[in-house]
Design a protein around this motif. Structure first.
Motif, PDB file in Angstrom:
ATOM      1  N   ALA A 137       0.824  -1.207   0.000  1.00 26.13           N
ATOM      2  CA  ALA A 137       0.000   0.000   0.000  1.00 26.13           C
ATOM      3  C   ALA A 137       0.858   1.257   0.000  1.00 26.13           C
ATOM      4  CB  ALA A 137      -0.929   0.006   1.212  1.00 26.13           C
ATOM      5  N   ILE A 138       1.985   1.202   0.665  1.00 30.82           N
ATOM      6  CA  ILE A 138       2.876   2.359   0.740  1.00 30.82           C
ATOM      7  C   ILE A 138       3.425   2.739  -0.629  1.00 30.82           C
ATOM      8  CG2 ILE A 138       5.157   3.057   1.635  1.00 30.82           C
ATOM      9  CD1 ILE A 138       4.423   1.651   4.248  1.00 30.82           C
ATOM     10  N   LEU A 139       3.434   1.798  -1.580  1.00 25.49           N
ATOM     11  CA  LEU A 139       3.926   2.085  -2.927  1.00 25.49           C
ATOM     12  C   LEU A 139       3.032   3.061  -3.687  1.00 25.49           C
ATOM     13  CD1 LEU A 139       4.976  -1.508  -4.078  1.00 25.49           C
ATOM     14  CD2 LEU A 139       6.479   0.354  -3.334  1.00 25.49           C
ATOM     15  N   GLY A 140       1.734   3.176  -3.302  1.00 22.38           N
ATOM     16  CA  GLY A 140       0.823   4.105  -3.977  1.00 22.38           C
ATOM     17  C   GLY A 140      -0.155   3.400  -4.894  1.00 22.38           C
ATOM     18  N   ILE A 141      -1.201   4.123  -5.314  1.00 18.60           N
ATOM     19  CA  ILE A 141      -2.314   3.523  -6.046  1.00 18.60           C
ATOM     20  C   ILE A 141      -1.910   2.986  -7.412  1.00 18.60           C
ATOM     21  CG2 ILE A 141      -3.078   5.785  -6.916  1.00 18.60           C
ATOM     22  CD1 ILE A 141      -5.244   2.675  -6.139  1.00 18.60           C
ATOM     23  N   GLN A 142      -1.081   3.718  -8.177  1.00 16.17           N
ATOM     24  CA  GLN A 142      -0.735   3.258  -9.514  1.00 16.17           C
ATOM     25  C   GLN A 142       0.082   1.971  -9.453  1.00 16.17           C
ATOM     26  OE1 GLN A 142      -1.772   4.585 -12.718  1.00 16.17           O
ATOM     27  NE2 GLN A 142      -1.089   2.484 -13.045  1.00 16.17           N
ATOM     28  N   LEU A 144       0.078  -0.136  -7.017  1.00 11.22           N
ATOM     29  CA  LEU A 144      -0.816  -1.178  -6.504  1.00 11.22           C
ATOM     30  C   LEU A 144      -1.628  -1.789  -7.638  1.00 11.22           C
ATOM     31  CD1 LEU A 144      -2.164  -2.660  -4.068  1.00 11.22           C
ATOM     32  CD2 LEU A 144      -3.844  -0.820  -4.079  1.00 11.22           C
ATOM     33  N   LEU A 145      -2.223  -0.938  -8.485  1.00 11.02           N
ATOM     34  CA  LEU A 145      -3.028  -1.441  -9.598  1.00 11.02           C
ATOM     35  C   LEU A 145      -2.187  -2.255 -10.575  1.00 11.02           C
ATOM     36  CD1 LEU A 145      -5.339   1.629 -10.336  1.00 11.02           C
ATOM     37  CD2 LEU A 145      -5.988  -0.531  -9.262  1.00 11.02           C
ATOM     38  N   ASP A 146      -0.953  -1.818 -10.810  1.00 15.02           N
ATOM     39  CA  ASP A 146      -0.071  -2.558 -11.706  1.00 15.02           C
ATOM     40  C   ASP A 146       0.234  -3.953 -11.152  1.00 15.02           C
ATOM     41  OD1 ASP A 146       0.014  -0.443 -13.455  1.00 15.02           O
ATOM     42  OD2 ASP A 146       1.918   0.347 -12.712  1.00 15.02           O
ATOM     43  N   VAL A 147       0.486  -4.011  -9.836  1.00 15.70           N
ATOM     44  CA  VAL A 147       0.830  -5.287  -9.205  1.00 15.70           C
ATOM     45  C   VAL A 147      -0.364  -6.232  -9.195  1.00 15.70           C
ATOM     46  CG1 VAL A 147       1.457  -6.403  -7.026  1.00 15.70           C
ATOM     47  CG2 VAL A 147       2.681  -4.350  -7.788  1.00 15.70           C
ATOM     48  N   ILE A 148      -1.502  -5.756  -8.691  1.00 13.17           N
ATOM     49  CA  ILE A 148      -2.651  -6.653  -8.564  1.00 13.17           C
ATOM     50  C   ILE A 148      -3.307  -6.925  -9.911  1.00 13.17           C
ATOM     51  CG2 ILE A 148      -3.035  -5.875  -6.201  1.00 13.17           C
ATOM     52  CD1 ILE A 148      -5.532  -4.429  -7.131  1.00 13.17           C
ATOM     53  N   GLY A 149      -3.065  -6.046 -10.908  1.00 13.49           N
ATOM     54  CA  GLY A 149      -3.583  -6.309 -12.246  1.00 13.49           C
ATOM     55  C   GLY A 149      -2.979  -7.560 -12.858  1.00 13.49           C
ATOM     56  N   VAL A 150      -1.752  -7.894 -12.461  1.00 15.04           N
ATOM     57  CA  VAL A 150      -1.099  -9.122 -12.909  1.00 15.04           C
ATOM     58  C   VAL A 150      -1.566 -10.313 -12.079  1.00 15.04           C
ATOM     59  CG1 VAL A 150       1.127 -10.289 -13.151  1.00 15.04           C
ATOM     60  CG2 VAL A 150       0.913  -7.863 -13.740  1.00 15.04           C
TER      61      VAL A 150
END
Length: 381
Positions: A137-142, A144-150
């Motif tokens: 979460a500390i990495l930020g929203i963009q 986060l979306l990139d990580v969980i999108g995979v």
């Protein structure tokens, strides 16, 4: 005319992020499909899944588009946008509390999964997922979306395997579905409601109140309303296919899941033991990505991501959540939280329908970030 540029790569990432967010502890463990659908039997359960999918597609279509179009300063501004300043504040704080409670429920699910498969204490599993989610979460929203999108497509594949095994079992024993559809209601599983259409509605309304801010932030990173809505619909469809397969599997393998906190893992260990070493980490991965998303969304209410204030709050919320996530069994937490959230969302969907389709000028709201062509009338459908 609004720019309707579409990147299929982005659509797939947004859809994958939806799957990763939606397939949290409730879906990955099988408790959600069980309590909302499977306890009604396979045939009514499938009808519940179809109705749930249609309702969720409608919500995603509207809210992903709103997020991209309005570009809110804070995702929680969506409540003022649809409900006005005062009622919006009520929903805002309820959603913050609900999201945090859901975060705690999911960590409990992670702990139950790790305990059931690896034999370590439930609290150890809860703490492990909590810390990993906090760092993400500390990495930020963009990011986060990139990580969980995979991660999303990986979840879809592995959870679908259980359903495909169930279909194979049905092919060899066609009577098992009808027989177990009768027995499942007597097996002692917790059930959200005994009225099957209402179960689908409550399930979708839970999704609304639970996921509305995620819908908004996901829509914001898209380059057009069309792209945002396509990502939402694709993500909902893929997720609901998995839920349908899980519903069938839980009815077919009724004897395997009695008394289990994590039905999916119990099924996998029996029907595909060669996959269990991979499947257990996949379930934990499912939960981790949803937990990280919820933590980020709750913390965003109080601070911008990638700031010292955000990082400090994220750590504090994680520590508190780690404590409360070990107090109640996972199935009890889910059964308490899910129906309450659905009932609270009934009025909210009314506000959304009213502003989107009846009176677009209701509850005037001016967003600082809104750029061009923010009227619904300007959208090229």
């Amino acid at each position: 005319m609004e720019n309707q540029a579409v990147s299929w790569k982005k659509v797939c990432i947004i859809a994958g992020a939806f799957c990763a967010f939606w397939i949290g502890s409730g879906v990955a463990t099988g408790q959600e499909a069980m309590q909302f659908a499977a306890t009604h039997g396979a045939f009514k359960g499938m009808a519940i899944n179809i109705l749930y999918m249609l309702l969720l597609m409608f919500m995603g279509y509207v809210l992903y588009g709103t997020g991209q179009r309005e570009q809110f300063d804070n995702p929680y501004d969506v409540f003022e946008y649809y409900c006005g300043k005062h009622i919006g504040q009520v929903y805002l704080w309820f959603t913050v509390v609900l999201s945090y409670c859901s975060y705690v429920v999911m960590m409990a699910g992670a702990g139950a999964t790790i305990h059931q498969y690896y034999g370590v204490s439930t609290s150890t599993g809860t703490y492990f997922v909590a810390i990993l989610a906090c760092l993400t979460a500390i990495l930020g929203i963009q990011k986060l979306l990139d990580v969980i999108g995979v991660i999303g497509p990986i979840k879809i594949v592995f959870l679908s395997i259980i359903g495909f095994y169930a279909l194979g079992t049905i092919a060899g024993n066609p009577d098992v579905l009808a027989t177990n559809s009768v027995l499942v209601s007597q097996a002692g599983f917790k059930q959200i409601t005994s009225i099957w259409p209402w179960s689908a509605v409550l399930w979708a309304l839970l999704g609304l109140i639970y996921g509305i801010t995620f819908f908004i932030v996901s829509g914001q990173v898209c380059q057009s309303v069309k792209e945002a809505r396509m990502g939402a619909i694709l993500g909902v469809f893929a997720t609901c296919v998995v839920l349908s397969l899980l519903t069938i599997a839980e009815v077919v393998y009724l004897d395997l899941i009695r008394g289990q906190q994590v039905p999916t893992l119990a099924i996998a260990k029996s029907v595909a033991p060669f996959l269990t070493k991979v499947f257990a980490p996949i379930i934990v991965l499912c939960i981790y990505s949803a937990v990280a998303s919820l933590l980020l969304l709750v913390t965003r209410k109080f601070a911008e991501d990638k700031t010292k204030k955000f990082n400090l709050l994220a750590v504090c919320l994680t520590v508190v959540g780690m404590f409360f996530g070990t107090l109640l069994p996972f199935d009890q937490l889910a059964n308490i939280l899910y129906p309450i959230s659905g009932y609270i969302a009934i009025a909210l969907i009314g506000f959304i329908i009213y502003k989107e389709f009846i009176n677009k000028d209701a509850f005037p709201y001016k967003c600082k970030k809104a750029s061009v062509n923010t009227s619904m009338d300007d959208i090229a459908e």
